[in-house]
Design a protein around this motif. Sequence first.
Motif, mmCIF file in Angstrom:
data_model
loop_
_atom_site.group_PDB
_atom_site.id
_atom_site.type_symbol
_atom_site.label_atom_id
_atom_site.label_comp_id
_atom_site.label_asym_id
_atom_site.label_seq_id
_atom_site.Cartn_x
_atom_site.Cartn_y
_atom_site.Cartn_z
ATOM 1 N N SER A 100 48.079 35.773 46.620
ATOM 2 C CA SER A 100 47.138 36.847 46.909
ATOM 3 C C SER A 100 47.686 38.159 46.371
ATOM 4 C CB SER A 100 46.924 36.956 48.422
ATOM 5 O OG SER A 100 46.121 38.075 48.733
ATOM 6 N N ALA A 101 46.775 39.020 45.932
ATOM 7 C CA ALA A 101 47.190 40.323 45.440
ATOM 8 C C ALA A 101 47.649 41.216 46.590
ATOM 9 C CB ALA A 101 46.045 40.992 44.687
ATOM 10 N N LEU A 150 47.758 39.842 40.211
ATOM 11 C CA LEU A 150 46.396 39.314 40.318
ATOM 12 C C LEU A 150 45.372 40.441 40.407
ATOM 13 C CD1 LEU A 150 46.903 36.367 42.842
ATOM 14 C CD2 LEU A 150 46.711 36.244 40.361
ATOM 15 N N VAL A 197 42.437 36.020 45.083
ATOM 16 C CA VAL A 197 43.450 34.991 45.312
ATOM 17 C C VAL A 197 43.408 33.942 44.205
ATOM 18 C CG1 VAL A 197 43.456 35.216 47.829
ATOM 19 C CG2 VAL A 197 41.895 33.603 46.755
ATOM 20 N N ARG A 198 44.531 33.246 44.079
ATOM 21 C CA ARG A 198 44.614 32.065 43.219
ATOM 22 C C ARG A 198 45.159 30.955 44.107
ATOM 23 N NH1 ARG A 198 47.937 33.583 39.120
ATOM 24 N NH2 ARG A 198 49.712 32.810 40.277
ATOM 25 N N ASP A 232 40.925 29.950 40.673
ATOM 26 C CA ASP A 232 41.346 31.314 40.368
ATOM 27 C C ASP A 232 40.206 32.267 40.690
ATOM 28 O OD1 ASP A 232 42.431 33.660 39.466
ATOM 29 O OD2 ASP A 232 43.044 32.873 37.512
ATOM 30 N N SER A 240 40.764 35.484 41.281
ATOM 31 C CA SER A 240 41.442 36.777 41.189
ATOM 32 C C SER A 240 40.741 37.662 40.169
ATOM 33 C CB SER A 240 42.898 36.581 40.776
ATOM 34 O OG SER A 240 42.979 36.107 39.449
#
Length: 178
Positions: free
Chosen positions: A114-115, A148, A152-153, A162, A164
């Motif tokens: 997650s970013a 990212l 999320v990926r 993916d 993101s």
Amino acid sequence: MAENVTIARPYADAAFELARGAGALGPWSEALDRLAAAAADASMKACISNPKLSADQLYQLFIDVAGQGFTPELQNFVRVLVDNERLQMLPEIRDLFVELKNEHEGVQEAEIASAFPLDDATLANLKADLETRFKTRLNTKVSLDPELIGGVRIAIGDEVIDASVRGKLANMAAALKN
């Protein structure tokens, strides 16, 4: 790496069968985590490769460092690893054991990058949605990846989702080039 996995597989299979037979998959998994952590320690690696230590000395040192409370079966397993000079394979043995345990229990590993940090409620909702989609229980491992940008990926087995911003930008760039 592939060679290590090949060497570690019979030991992981044996550990799994012992643990399953005793109905102790959870305790064995926890113990293998401790053992693998001890084997991965730089100081312990030096001891494992030290030819001046006898097998008995190495076994006792390793058990003392890894902690007490191991069952006789687990202690015997460590003894076999020491005698066969496979103690350094414990991280791979643990990983393979976890794969076998998860397969037996119908669980898959989900790696979520997650970013930004995910709060517990968001993670629980995401996990529930993924379990519904994949029709299996999931063990989630969350990591932060600021590259990212957002979103999320998710990697489950060999499938990657993916969602993101970076992934969407890459898709847009590829579409514009065509």
